[in-house]
Enzyme design. Structure first.
Site, PDB file in Angstrom:
ATOM      1  N   ARG A 274      -9.112   8.365  -0.936  1.00 16.97           N
ATOM      2  CA  ARG A 274     -10.173   8.673   0.122  1.00 16.97           C
ATOM      3  C   ARG A 274     -10.994   9.855  -0.359  1.00 16.97           C
ATOM      4  NH1 ARG A 274      -8.743   6.653   5.433  1.00 16.97           N
ATOM      5  NH2 ARG A 274     -10.442   8.048   6.327  1.00 16.97           N
TER       6      ARG A 274
ATOM      7  N   HIS B 219      -3.518  -4.245   7.597  1.00 11.13           N
ATOM      8  CA  HIS B 219      -3.711  -3.182   8.555  1.00 11.13           C
ATOM      9  C   HIS B 219      -2.881  -3.355   9.827  1.00 11.13           C
ATOM     10  CE1 HIS B 219      -5.423   0.369  10.176  1.00 11.13           C
ATOM     11  NE2 HIS B 219      -5.926   0.993   8.993  1.00 11.13           N
TER      12      HIS B 219
ATOM     13  N   ASN C 105       0.815  -1.122  -0.134  1.00 13.23           N
ATOM     14  CA  ASN C 105       0.058  -0.245   0.179  1.00 13.23           C
ATOM     15  C   ASN C 105       0.936   1.133  -0.025  1.00 13.23           C
ATOM     16  OD1 ASN C 105      -1.351   2.297   0.864  1.00 13.23           O
ATOM     17  ND2 ASN C 105      -3.114   0.995   1.620  1.00 13.23           N
TER      18      ASN C 105
ATOM     19  N   ARG D 291      -6.905  12.923   0.893  1.00  9.89           N
ATOM     20  CA  ARG D 291      -5.904  13.417   2.078  1.00  9.89           C
ATOM     21  C   ARG D 291      -4.578  12.912   1.409  1.00  9.89           C
ATOM     22  NH1 ARG D 291      -7.297  10.145   7.282  1.00  9.89           N
ATOM     23  NH2 ARG D 291      -9.161  11.265   7.101  1.00  9.89           N
TER      24      ARG D 291
ATOM     25  N   HIS E 264       0.868   6.170   1.850  1.00  9.86           N
ATOM     26  CA  HIS E 264       1.731   7.283   2.904  1.00  9.86           C
ATOM     27  C   HIS E 264       2.896   7.797   2.003  1.00  9.86           C
ATOM     28  CE1 HIS E 264      -1.485   6.530   5.479  1.00  9.86           C
ATOM     29  NE2 HIS E 264      -1.158   5.547   5.676  1.00  9.86           N
TER      30      HIS E 264
ATOM     31  N   GLU F 128     -11.157  -9.009   3.223  1.00 10.68           N
ATOM     32  CA  GLU F 128      -9.964  -8.777   3.779  1.00 10.68           C
ATOM     33  C   GLU F 128      -9.989  -8.723   5.258  1.00 10.68           C
ATOM     34  OE1 GLU F 128      -7.194  -6.195   1.836  1.00 10.68           O
ATOM     35  OE2 GLU F 128      -6.393  -5.440   3.638  1.00 10.68           O
TER      36      GLU F 128
ATOM     37  N   THR G 116      -8.145   3.793   8.236  1.00 12.06           N
ATOM     38  CA  THR G 116      -9.517   2.874   8.587  1.00 12.06           C
ATOM     39  C   THR G 116      -9.610   2.137   9.798  1.00 12.06           C
ATOM     40  OG1 THR G 116      -9.495   2.693   6.071  1.00 12.06           O
ATOM     41  CG2 THR G 116     -10.994   1.377   6.912  1.00 12.06           C
TER      42      THR G 116
ATOM     43  N   HIS H  10      -5.486   3.410  -1.775  1.00 11.28           N
ATOM     44  CA  HIS H  10      -6.901   4.172  -1.258  1.00 11.28           C
ATOM     45  C   HIS H  10      -7.128   5.607  -1.586  1.00 11.28           C
ATOM     46  CE1 HIS H  10      -9.558   4.427   2.589  1.00 11.28           C
ATOM     47  NE2 HIS H  10     -10.214   4.594   1.348  1.00 11.28           N
TER      48      HIS H  10
ATOM     49  N   GLU I  87      -8.623   0.542  -3.123  1.00  7.26           N
ATOM     50  CA  GLU I  87      -9.475   0.663  -2.089  1.00  7.26           C
ATOM     51  C   GLU I  87     -10.434   2.020  -2.182  1.00  7.26           C
ATOM     52  OE1 GLU I  87      -7.899   0.919   2.191  1.00  7.26           O
ATOM     53  OE2 GLU I  87      -6.541  -0.434   1.514  1.00  7.26           O
TER      54      GLU I  87
HETATM   55  N1  PXP Z   1      -5.847  -2.995   3.866  1.00  5.54           N
HETATM   56  C1  PXP Z   1      -6.818  -2.151   4.145  1.00  5.54           C
HETATM   57  C2  PXP Z   1      -8.156  -2.465   3.550  1.00  5.54           C
HETATM   58  C3  PXP Z   1      -6.435  -0.689   4.397  1.00  5.54           C
HETATM   59  O1  PXP Z   1      -7.449   0.171   4.583  1.00  5.54           O
HETATM   60  C4  PXP Z   1      -5.325  -0.381   4.925  1.00  5.54           C
HETATM   61  C5  PXP Z   1      -4.998   0.998   5.443  1.00  5.54           C
HETATM   62  O2  PXP Z   1      -5.014   1.878   4.306  1.00  5.54           O
HETATM   63  C6  PXP Z   1      -4.358  -1.383   4.738  1.00  5.54           C
HETATM   64  C7  PXP Z   1      -4.657  -2.632   4.327  1.00  5.54           C
HETATM   65  C8  PXP Z   1      -2.952  -1.378   5.091  1.00  5.54           C
HETATM   66  O3  PXP Z   1      -2.670  -0.815   6.545  1.00  5.54           O
HETATM   67  P1  PXP Z   1      -1.337  -0.182   6.824  1.00  5.54           P
HETATM   68  O4  PXP Z   1      -1.175   0.849   6.160  1.00  5.54           O
HETATM   69  O5  PXP Z   1      -1.681   0.179   8.207  1.00  5.54           O
HETATM   70  O6  PXP Z   1      -0.096  -1.391   6.672  1.00  5.54           O
END
Ligand code: PXP
Length: 246
Positions: free
Chosen positions: A50, A195, A12, A54, A15, A156, A106, A48, A75
């Site tokens: 959003r 997550h 992901n 952001r 960030h 998931e 999330t 994602h 996402e």
């Molecule tokens: N899976 C989903 C559905 C999420 O919403 C997120 C966070 O955006 C992640 C995985 C990844 O989580 P993290 O960034 O905490 O590793």
């Protein structure tokens, strides 16, 4: 379903966009991070979009869908606006997540059981477009059964509570994930998880043989500050593979 499948790693990149957006402008580029993640061995990229944009913005999604050679997991909240973007973008997969403007991330799973009538036609539209739908849910039998009822081929499991807990509470949270993965297997639903996963927490989740994919972002992007993205992803891959060995 077999229990010997390879465990996929979805990276992901949200960030990277968070850091970019802190200053505006173009750097660091999350699409560059996606290419680096693919080169480091990621099996897919998760982003994602959003509602408040952001981190990831529309142009990132457009560029990812044009440029990526590995699957894009898009996402999104289950809104009409996001449906239109998904149908236009046609990602490999869409992961439906709950979204509250005020949340930092999330915070919990989608309430599928409470939204069966709304989600069933929504998922059908995505599926008809060839998009594999997954539902981000807490490790809860009622939600997994509802995911089956609304026609989702994938769930998931939210691993946030497991990662945030310590000691016996963490062990209890892991038990919930193990049980949820078994329920998904029984119902013929592909099971992913993610997550909050880190080098410290990934092993016991990766060891669950019926989980097919982990989606990991925040920790990897943070670790990349110290070791680089390539090394962080490769180390995560090693830990996942070690945990998966019989
Ligand atoms: N899976 C989903 C559905 C999420 O919403 C997120 C966070 O955006 C992640 C995985 C990844 O989580 P993290 O960034 O905490 O590793």
């Amino acid at each position: 379903m077999t229990s010997t499948r390879k465990l996929r790693l979805g990276v992901n990149i949200d960030h990277v966009a968070t850091v970019r957006n802190a200053r505006g402008g173009k750097y660091p580029d999350p699409v560059k991070a996606a290419h680096m993640a693919a080169a480091a061995g990621a099996d897919g990229i998760t982003a994602h979009l959003r509602e408040d944009r952001r981190h990831i913005v529309d142009d990132d999604i457009a560029r990812l869908s044009r440029e990526l050679t590995i699957p894009l997991n898009f996402e999104m909240a289950a809104t009409e606006a996001m449906l239109a973007i998904a149908l236009q973008t046609k990602p490999h997969a869409s992961c439906l997540v709950p979204e509250r403007r005020a949340e930092l991330t999330t915070e919990g799973g989608l309430d599928v059981a409470g939204s069966v009538a709304r989600l069933t036609p929504y998922i059908a539209q995505l599926s008809r477009a060839g998009i594999r739908v997954s539902l981000f849910i807490d490790p809860d039998t009622r939600q997994i059964e509802a995911a089956k009822a609304v026609g989702a081929p994938v769930i998931e499991l939210h691993t946030g509570s497991y990662c945030d807990a310590d000691g016996t509470q963490r062990a209890r949270e892991l038990d919930r994930i193990v049980a949820a993965a078994a329920t998904a297997e029984r119902l013929g639903i592909e099971c992913h998880a993610g997550h909050g996963l880190s080098f410290e927490t990934v092993g016991p989740v990766a060891a669950i043989a019926t989980i097919a994919e982990l989606n990991i972002g925040h920790f990897l992007i943070g670790e990349a500050i110290f070791t680089g993205l390539d090394a962080a992803i490769k180390q995560m891959r090693v830990l996942m593979d070690q945990a998966r060995q019989p």
